[in-house]
Design an enzyme around this catalytic site. Structure first.
Site, PDB file in Angstrom:
ATOM      1  N   CYS A 290       9.294  15.917  13.306  1.00  0.00           N
ATOM      2  CA  CYS A 290      10.349  16.804  12.820  1.00  0.00           C
ATOM      3  C   CYS A 290      10.145  16.985  11.327  1.00  0.00           C
ATOM      4  O   CYS A 290      11.014  16.663  10.524  1.00  0.00           O
ATOM      5  CB  CYS A 290      11.716  16.193  13.079  1.00  0.00           C
ATOM      6  SG  CYS A 290      11.895  15.663  14.766  1.00  0.00           S
ATOM      7  N   ASP A 291       8.963  17.426  10.953  1.00  0.00           N
ATOM      8  CA  ASP A 291       8.630  17.520   9.547  1.00  0.00           C
ATOM      9  C   ASP A 291       7.960  18.861   9.319  1.00  0.00           C
ATOM     10  O   ASP A 291       7.033  19.223  10.036  1.00  0.00           O
ATOM     11  CB  ASP A 291       7.662  16.380   9.187  1.00  0.00           C
ATOM     12  CG  ASP A 291       7.466  16.242   7.687  1.00  0.00           C
ATOM     13  OD1 ASP A 291       7.169  17.270   7.039  1.00  0.00           O
ATOM     14  OD2 ASP A 291       7.609  15.133   7.171  1.00  0.00           O
TER      15      ASP A 291
ATOM     16  N   GLY B   1     -20.096   5.032   3.895  1.00  0.00           N
ATOM     17  CA  GLY B   1     -19.056   4.813   4.898  1.00  0.00           C
ATOM     18  C   GLY B   1     -18.857   6.066   5.727  1.00  0.00           C
ATOM     19  O   GLY B   1     -19.139   6.117   6.928  1.00  0.00           O
TER      20      GLY B   1
ATOM     21  N   TYR C 126     -11.828   6.733   7.550  1.00  0.00           N
ATOM     22  CA  TYR C 126     -10.580   6.639   6.783  1.00  0.00           C
ATOM     23  C   TYR C 126      -9.281   6.940   7.538  1.00  0.00           C
ATOM     24  O   TYR C 126      -8.254   6.312   7.250  1.00  0.00           O
ATOM     25  CB  TYR C 126     -10.649   7.514   5.515  1.00  0.00           C
ATOM     26  CG  TYR C 126     -11.805   7.114   4.627  1.00  0.00           C
ATOM     27  CD1 TYR C 126     -11.839   5.836   4.061  1.00  0.00           C
ATOM     28  CD2 TYR C 126     -12.889   7.944   4.415  1.00  0.00           C
ATOM     29  CE1 TYR C 126     -12.916   5.425   3.291  1.00  0.00           C
ATOM     30  CE2 TYR C 126     -13.974   7.543   3.638  1.00  0.00           C
ATOM     31  CZ  TYR C 126     -13.974   6.284   3.083  1.00  0.00           C
ATOM     32  OH  TYR C 126     -15.036   5.875   2.335  1.00  0.00           O
TER      33      TYR C 126
HETATM   34  C1  LIG Z   1     -15.027   3.949  -0.589  1.00  0.00           C
HETATM   35  C2  LIG Z   1     -16.217   3.312  -1.109  1.00  0.00           C
HETATM   36  C3  LIG Z   1     -17.454   3.487  -0.477  1.00  0.00           C
HETATM   37  C4  LIG Z   1     -17.646   4.411   0.688  1.00  0.00           C
HETATM   38  O1  LIG Z   1     -17.745   5.721   0.263  1.00  0.00           O
HETATM   39  P1  LIG Z   1     -18.180   6.891   1.270  1.00  0.00           P
HETATM   40  O2  LIG Z   1     -18.028   8.095   0.460  1.00  0.00           O
HETATM   41  O3  LIG Z   1     -17.305   6.809   2.439  1.00  0.00           O
HETATM   42  O4  LIG Z   1     -19.608   6.638   1.622  1.00  0.00           O
HETATM   43  C5  LIG Z   1     -18.528   2.804  -0.971  1.00  0.00           C
HETATM   44  N1  LIG Z   1     -18.405   1.975  -2.041  1.00  0.00           N
HETATM   45  C6  LIG Z   1     -17.229   1.801  -2.688  1.00  0.00           C
HETATM   46  C7  LIG Z   1     -17.156   0.895  -3.840  1.00  0.00           C
HETATM   47  C8  LIG Z   1     -16.109   2.467  -2.244  1.00  0.00           C
HETATM   48  O5  LIG Z   1     -14.964   2.296  -2.885  1.00  0.00           O
END
Ligand SMILES: *Cc1c(COP(=O)(O)O)cnc(C)c1O
Length: 651
Positions: A515-516, A364, A554
């Site tokens: 404001c933190d 990801g 994310y």
């Molecule tokens: C979050 C997640 C990913 C993605 O992980 P990256 O480190 O962003 O590549 C892949 N598989 C599962 C099961 C996850 O929970």
């Protein structure tokens, strides 16, 4: 090179020449940004969205030009969007996907591996519709699929995969209830290539029961809990006490149950996930080795496994240091990652005479991080030209001091003349403390307090004792744009996107609009506690723009609405050599308005407006004020974004 490295070492009093290449070294842009980001000869960040595939410099985009186009008023040919803005680069997504694919293909080829690679994109990294649609489209030629971990993620993935390759995988991870499993089985009936990955043993009973009821043959995977433990921040994913997956005992019980139901042939995939941001190749090889042994054991027990899904964890080098013992860096690249995965699986399978499986991965972070940039503006800073001490005021100040304090002042003057730095600071400190005490007692006024501060700053500057760290107020909410910085101390490269042909003259930290007290960025890549910055007032355009890079994964889904600042504007930009500027904006969306953010907390902006309007009308009758103007200001504020604006609704 040695010389170049030496020059940009940061020294604000050195006024020698400055070149864009110095900024590139100072901010480590080539280290974390290659091949996508660099500095051009105008001193602006330049984007090469197709990476090394760019056929010419015509395919480079000047980021400042994009920001101008986005933020300029409509009357001057701009899009009139408010900042902050997220700039998305689909070309970068495409390039990342292709690079990942080709890294695996060349590893498979060079190791003579007996099967293929077929990846999926874990949508939790960024579920934005345009991103998921783009990934499905760009990944079509290599059967790229999607991975989901919840019911809404499954719904959106089913929709996006309608246009995907018919063999693209749809992998269902995460904790599941009856409805989740039902939906996955419905997807199977609708001819999606769905794999239900068992996260808990209990899920199997539901799968067996519901698939019988729906008359559909399920395709099942199971998630193994590895002993290999990831030592970094994301380590709680794996290891014996990790949050996810089945233990050896549970795996055996799943196999038994499937056998009993006559469904062992449905188990085709083994999944595991070592954790995000795997720091080193050693840890990767260790985890893959352990998992492949489990794979081979399942084959020995009679499962017809075909896929090994190595999960995510392919890391990003956020600080460009290429180190394998940090949460913000990794000691390997795409090629080394792919090569290790392929080689280890092959070795283990060969030693057990098991047919090489199709390799699936769920990267990801590695796919989406580079593709977007958050652009924001510095609004003001504590950098100020000191008005200097006026002799009359100073004399008056000294006359107002008690005898002791006057002695400190004389000692200070003497030390200044003799050039005794330590003594200077000691007396300046003493005098400052004394004056503060006097002020608290009520025997010193605010003008006198200002004079002693001025005096103190002059002394510390002259003695070089402390280089002041300036604060820059930025038009941003870190809770919305980089929540992981706040939550887990995640680092992102932050760089001015222009003026990189000028020497940064001050060191600063960034304060956001919330404001933190946590709403500040005071740690930067490389372990720095400040960022080299330019005097924001000296910009020829009147604006000072900064960018946060590598935050494409994310952050958007984690974003909060602290202080109701809402989400940034978003534009999508592609390189287009036929355009005079070299790019086109293919999509532009304003960020949440004040109206939108009010709704997120159950307020009703229409009702608020109506009631305020009524109040204006009632009071207008009494006071005779121009209530039309008040109403239009009010309406404008509701429609604009909550961030600071340069103009005003009252023009
Ligand atoms: C979050 C997640 C990913 C993605 O992980 P990256 O480190 O962003 O590549 C892949 N598989 C599962 C099961 C996850 O929970």
């Amino acid at each position: 090179m040695q010389q170049l490295q030496a020059k940009p070492s940061f020294n604000p009093t050195d006024c020698s020449h400055w070149f864009p290449s110095f900024s590139s070294l100072l901010y480590k842009i080539e280290k974390w940004g290659a091949p996508y980001f660099s500095v051009n000869s105008s001193g602006n960040i330049s984007i090469r969205p197709k990476g090394l595939n760019s056929s010419s410099t015509h395919e480079e985009i000047d980021l400042l030009k994009v920001v101008k186009k986005v933020s300029d008023h409509k009357s001057s040919g701009g899009l009139g969007l408010q900042l902050p803005v997220i700039i998305r680069l689909p070309d970068v997504l495409k390039n990342r996907l292709e690079s990942l694919q080709s890294a695996f293909e060349s590893a498979i080829c060079s190791w003579n591996y007996g099967s293929r690679y077929q990846g999926v994109y874990p949508v939790k990294s960024n579920q934005n519709r345009f991103i998921v649609e783009d990934i499905v489209r760009f990944g079509f030629p290599f059967r790229f699929g999607l991975e989901v971990g919840s019911k809404p993620e499954l719904l959106l993935a089913m929709n996006c995969l309608c246009k995907g390759h018919p063999e693209a995988l749809l992998i269902c991870n995460g904790f599941k209830d009856r409805d989740y499993i039902l939906l996955a089985l419905i997807a199977r009936k609708l001819a999606f290539n769905v794999v239900v990955v068992l996260e808990q043993v209990e899920e199997l009973d539901l799968v067996i029961d519901l698939s019988t009821k729906l008359c559909v043959s399920p395709v099942i995977g199971l998630r193994a809990k590895l002993r290999t433990k990831h030592a970094g921040h994301f380590g709680s994913t794996s290891g014996e006490r990790g949050k996810f997956g089945l233990t050896p005992r549970q795996i055996l019980s799943v196999v038994k149950k499937l056998e009993k139901a006559g469904m062992l042939n449905c188990l085709i995939l083994l999944h595991f996930h070592i954790g995000s941001q795997i720091p080193s190749i050693t840890m990767l090889a260790d985890g893959i080795g352990e998992a492949t042994q489990i794979y081979c054991e399942l084959v020995r027990l009679g499962a017809c496994l075909q896929f090994i899904d190595v999960g995510g964890g392919l890391g990003i080098d956020y600080d460009g240091s290429k180190s394998s013992n940090s949460d913000v860096s990794v000691g390997y690249g795409l090629e080394e990652y792919a090569s290790t995965v392929v080689q280890v699986i092959q070795q283990v399978c060969d030693s057990k005479s098991v047919k090489h499986p199709v390799i699936c991965s769920e990267s990801g972070r590695a796919i989406v991080s580079y593709h977007s940039i958050v652009i924001f503006e510095a609004i003001s800073s504590s950098v100020s030209d000191s008005p200097g001490l006026n002799p009359e005021g100073l004399q008056h100040f000294v006359e107002g001091l008690t005898e002791d304090a006057r002695a400190d002042y004389s000692n200070l003057s003497a030390a200044v003349i003799k050039g005794e730095h330590t003594a200077c600071l000691r007396y300046a400190n003493k005098l400052k403390q004394y004056c503060l005490d006097q002020f608290k007692e009520g025997s010193m006024n605010i003008e006198q307090l200002a004079i002693v501060d001025e005096l103190y700053d002059m002394v510390s500057k002259a003695t070089g004792a402390s280089e002041p760290i300036h604060t820059y107020l930025v038009n941003l909410s870190i809770f919305n744009s980089v929540p992981d910085f706040w939550a887990i101390g995640q680092m992102y490269p932050i760089v001015p996107i222009h003026r990189l042909d000028q020497k940064p003259t001050v060191k600063g930290i960034l304060l956001d609009l919330t404001c933190d007290s946590d709403g500040k960025i005071d740690r930067f890549i490389g372990g720095e506690l400040s960022l080299p910055l330019h005097d924001h007032r000296e910009s020829s355009t009147g604006q000072y723009y900064l960018g946060i890079f590598l935050g494409g994964a994310y952050e958007e889904a984690l974003a909060g609405s602290h202080n109701l600042l809402g989400s940034p504007s978003v534009v999508q930009v592609s390189s287009q050599s036929s355009e005079p500027e070299g790019f086109v904006v293919t999509m532009a969306m304003p960020g949440q308005s004040c109206r939108d953010v009010l709704r997120t907390m159950q307020h009703e902006p229409e009702v608020i407006f109506k009631e305020l309007k009524q109040r204006i009308e009632e009071l207008g009758q009494v006071n005779g004020t121009a209530d039309g103007m008040l109403q239009s200001v009010l309406a404008g504020i509701f429609s604009n974004m909550p961030y600071l604006t340069r103009g005003s609704s009252c023009s």
